[in-house]
Design an enzyme around this catalytic site. Sequence first.
Site, PDB file in Angstrom:
ATOM      1  N   GLU A 312      39.135  40.867  35.100  1.00  0.00           N
ATOM      2  CA  GLU A 312      39.565  41.220  33.743  1.00  0.00           C
ATOM      3  C   GLU A 312      39.716  39.920  32.983  1.00  0.00           C
ATOM      4  O   GLU A 312      40.478  39.047  33.387  1.00  0.00           O
ATOM      5  CB  GLU A 312      40.872  42.011  33.764  1.00  0.00           C
ATOM      6  CG  GLU A 312      40.712  43.412  34.331  1.00  0.00           C
ATOM      7  CD  GLU A 312      39.657  44.252  33.641  1.00  0.00           C
ATOM      8  OE1 GLU A 312      39.417  44.044  32.433  1.00  0.00           O
ATOM      9  OE2 GLU A 312      39.037  45.098  34.296  1.00  0.00           O
ATOM     10  N   CYS A 346      45.944  39.055  26.346  1.00  0.00           N
ATOM     11  CA  CYS A 346      44.486  39.193  26.291  1.00  0.00           C
ATOM     12  C   CYS A 346      44.095  40.208  25.223  1.00  0.00           C
ATOM     13  O   CYS A 346      42.982  40.191  24.716  1.00  0.00           O
ATOM     14  CB  CYS A 346      43.958  39.608  27.646  1.00  0.00           C
ATOM     15  SG  CYS A 346      44.857  41.009  28.311  1.00  0.00           S
TER      16      CYS A 346
HETATM   17  P1  NAD Z   1      42.078  30.742  33.763  1.00  0.00           P
HETATM   18  O1  NAD Z   1      40.696  31.305  33.910  1.00  0.00           O
HETATM   19  O2  NAD Z   1      42.199  29.335  33.312  1.00  0.00           O
HETATM   20  O3  NAD Z   1      42.839  30.800  35.171  1.00  0.00           O
HETATM   21  C1  NAD Z   1      42.998  32.016  35.862  1.00  0.00           C
HETATM   22  C2  NAD Z   1      43.206  31.702  37.327  1.00  0.00           C
HETATM   23  O4  NAD Z   1      41.984  31.205  37.873  1.00  0.00           O
HETATM   24  C3  NAD Z   1      44.262  30.627  37.592  1.00  0.00           C
HETATM   25  O5  NAD Z   1      45.022  31.003  38.716  1.00  0.00           O
HETATM   26  C4  NAD Z   1      43.415  29.403  37.884  1.00  0.00           C
HETATM   27  O6  NAD Z   1      44.048  28.444  38.687  1.00  0.00           O
HETATM   28  C5  NAD Z   1      42.246  30.020  38.623  1.00  0.00           C
HETATM   29  N1  NAD Z   1      41.014  29.238  38.694  1.00  0.00           N
HETATM   30  C6  NAD Z   1      40.542  28.316  37.829  1.00  0.00           C
HETATM   31  N2  NAD Z   1      39.337  27.853  38.244  1.00  0.00           N
HETATM   32  C7  NAD Z   1      39.043  28.507  39.405  1.00  0.00           C
HETATM   33  C8  NAD Z   1      37.947  28.493  40.294  1.00  0.00           C
HETATM   34  N3  NAD Z   1      36.877  27.693  40.121  1.00  0.00           N
HETATM   35  N4  NAD Z   1      37.992  29.313  41.376  1.00  0.00           N
HETATM   36  C9  NAD Z   1      39.037  30.129  41.591  1.00  0.00           C
HETATM   37  N5  NAD Z   1      40.105  30.199  40.763  1.00  0.00           N
HETATM   38  C10 NAD Z   1      40.105  29.394  39.682  1.00  0.00           C
HETATM   39  O7  NAD Z   1      42.896  31.739  32.821  1.00  0.00           O
HETATM   40  P2  NAD Z   1      44.421  31.608  32.273  1.00  0.00           P
HETATM   41  O8  NAD Z   1      44.468  30.524  31.238  1.00  0.00           O
HETATM   42  O9  NAD Z   1      45.396  31.559  33.390  1.00  0.00           O
HETATM   43  O10 NAD Z   1      44.610  33.000  31.562  1.00  0.00           O
HETATM   44  C11 NAD Z   1      44.216  33.249  30.249  1.00  0.00           C
HETATM   45  C12 NAD Z   1      42.944  34.075  30.204  1.00  0.00           C
HETATM   46  O11 NAD Z   1      43.149  35.268  30.935  1.00  0.00           O
HETATM   47  C13 NAD Z   1      42.567  34.506  28.797  1.00  0.00           C
HETATM   48  O12 NAD Z   1      41.160  34.407  28.644  1.00  0.00           O
HETATM   49  C14 NAD Z   1      43.024  35.968  28.754  1.00  0.00           C
HETATM   50  O13 NAD Z   1      42.351  36.765  27.802  1.00  0.00           O
HETATM   51  C15 NAD Z   1      42.748  36.395  30.156  1.00  0.00           C
HETATM   52  N6  NAD Z   1      43.548  37.559  30.525  1.00  0.00           N
HETATM   53  C16 NAD Z   1      42.918  38.762  30.605  1.00  0.00           C
HETATM   54  C17 NAD Z   1      43.645  39.901  30.919  1.00  0.00           C
HETATM   55  C18 NAD Z   1      42.978  41.251  31.027  1.00  0.00           C
HETATM   56  O14 NAD Z   1      43.582  42.159  31.582  1.00  0.00           O
HETATM   57  N7  NAD Z   1      41.763  41.411  30.519  1.00  0.00           N
HETATM   58  C19 NAD Z   1      45.013  39.797  31.148  1.00  0.00           C
HETATM   59  C20 NAD Z   1      45.620  38.548  31.074  1.00  0.00           C
HETATM   60  C21 NAD Z   1      44.870  37.430  30.764  1.00  0.00           C
END
Ligand code: NAD
Length: 545
Positions: A312, A346
């Site tokens: 998501e 989000c």
């Molecule tokens: P992010 O993608 O920076 O990080 C998400 C997670 O992924 C973190 O735990 C991070 O450490 C990890 N990560 C980063 N690189 C990785 C890799 N190469 N391999 C594995 N894991 C990795 O996102 P964020 O800043 O924590 O969250 C914000 C984003 O999340 C926004 O785009 C928001 O829209 C989205 N979001 C979506 C929903 C939904 O339900 N659609 C809900 C909440 C947040």
Amino acid sequence: MATMLSLRRLLARSHAGFRFQFQHTAAVAVKNEPILEFKAGSSERQALEKVLNDLKGQTLEVPCVVGGETVWTNEIRYQLCPFNHSHKVAKFCYADKDLINKAINAALSAHREWDLKPVEDRAQIFFKAADLISGSRRADLLARTMFGQGKTVIQAEIDAAAELIDFFRFNAKYAVELQHEQPISESPSTNTTLYRSLEGFVAAVSPFNFTAIGGNLAGAPALMGNVVLWKPSDTAMAASYTVYKILLEAGLPPNVIQFVPADGPMFGDTVTDSEHLAGINFTGSVPTFRHLWKQVAEKLDKYRTFPRLIGECGGKNFHFVHKSADTVSVVNGTIRSAFEYGGQKCSACSRMYVPDSLWPEIKKNLLEEQKKIKVGNSFARNKKWIEHARSSPNLTVIAGGKCDDGVGYYVQPSIIETKDPQDPIMKEEIFGPIVAIYVYPENKYQEILHLIDTSTPYGLTGAVFAQDKNVVAEACKVLRYSAGNFYINDKSTGSVVAQQPFGGARISGTNDKAGGPHYILRWTSPQSVKETHVPLTGWRYPYMK
Ligand code: NAD
């Protein structure tokens, strides 16, 4: 039927004593957790104030938990309070490659027993965890979420209490009810579907902005009999660890979820290297999910099963306003959707389309309401957008526009008017308290509906404000694929578990609808069992005689 039940009971009893009972009354009664108000003098407010006082300036020690043991590595990190950088909310450490592999092995060794445990027993643990959060652990989890992720009391309450409790209870209900979804049987055979977990382990990777999402990403697969490696976000560490501890307290066996804070790319590289990867349950940004998906595709030949990829991601959520709209709802809905939790939901509204005839009134009221907002905490990428707005001839900052990172990360709720509906500010995710508005000639609304549908690659949430039913019907058709969560005369945020299951398609994700009954199906790999009760007495068919 009797044999079908006996087969299931036999399978269940062989591993878990005699508590498992299939009942024919399928429905399990569960209600949404009420959202507490925290009015002055209320008992919930007093309890929370006490915990907030106790935790002020305190640092929670968060180790990795692998193989049922706490482990500290040398890679120490800190989670800082976003509204007061000098407060270290948590001290934690990154798991290295070896420790992540150890966690995979520990999880795999627990898999069989956990998967064979009756679903009702597994569900019981999640009902218990929900009860703990609803009661004695509520204030602590709220306080960790407020300090760690910079939420107001009500934002913490709807996330870490209400939504997480609902995820645990409703998923548990759906999991138990799912067992009653059984195939038809024709004499002399009986057919059964066994809802096995996926074979291997599930990697749960969670974002910073919702405590509830972390709990659900790790919890839902575990509920369905999977073993999980949970990599929480660095900036949601204290709350994530608190949720993990609550699950253990509720009876979750130690090895079912391995708690492994880690560098994101290191974690992603290591789990996608394992032949036992059975699934990834991800919530976060589009680039991270795309990266993980590509890694899995590149390594596909090494896996024992096709890993399930559930993601998501972000959105570019819209409010479309028709000339027939109720403008009070538009103004209040937009203020809430665009600016609550600093726009870091989000589903936050970040583009709005307003007919020219209504713009003077909506603008006046929006600016009036914007002034009343007390600036909370929220920053960096937002600054880039404000600078973009100030330097572009197409854009005018009509409210807000200030950023400050002195004590905390502060961004003023900002309203930006654009003359160009194709400006990047109308197309890319911002994830901050910034809403861009395009004013359109009111008779051109049909063109605007098509523009909304085609101008961004996202498909998460969106709202239509119109009293004219024909326009609503038309908008529903044109915008059918533009939002996984679609609102009519209501703001684009605020989905509730079991009421508006959440998720979007296009690049917003795999749209598996967390909070709905189908979500748990993604975490099961059903087995169809046919049992025949009479001997096969010959191989010839009647026509051969
Ligand atoms: P992010 O993608 O920076 O990080 C998400 C997670 O992924 C973190 O735990 C991070 O450490 C990890 N990560 C980063 N690189 C990785 C890799 N190469 N391999 C594995 N894991 C990795 O996102 P964020 O800043 O924590 O969250 C914000 C984003 O999340 C926004 O785009 C928001 O829209 C989205 N979001 C979506 C929903 C939904 O339900 N659609 C809900 C909440 C947040």
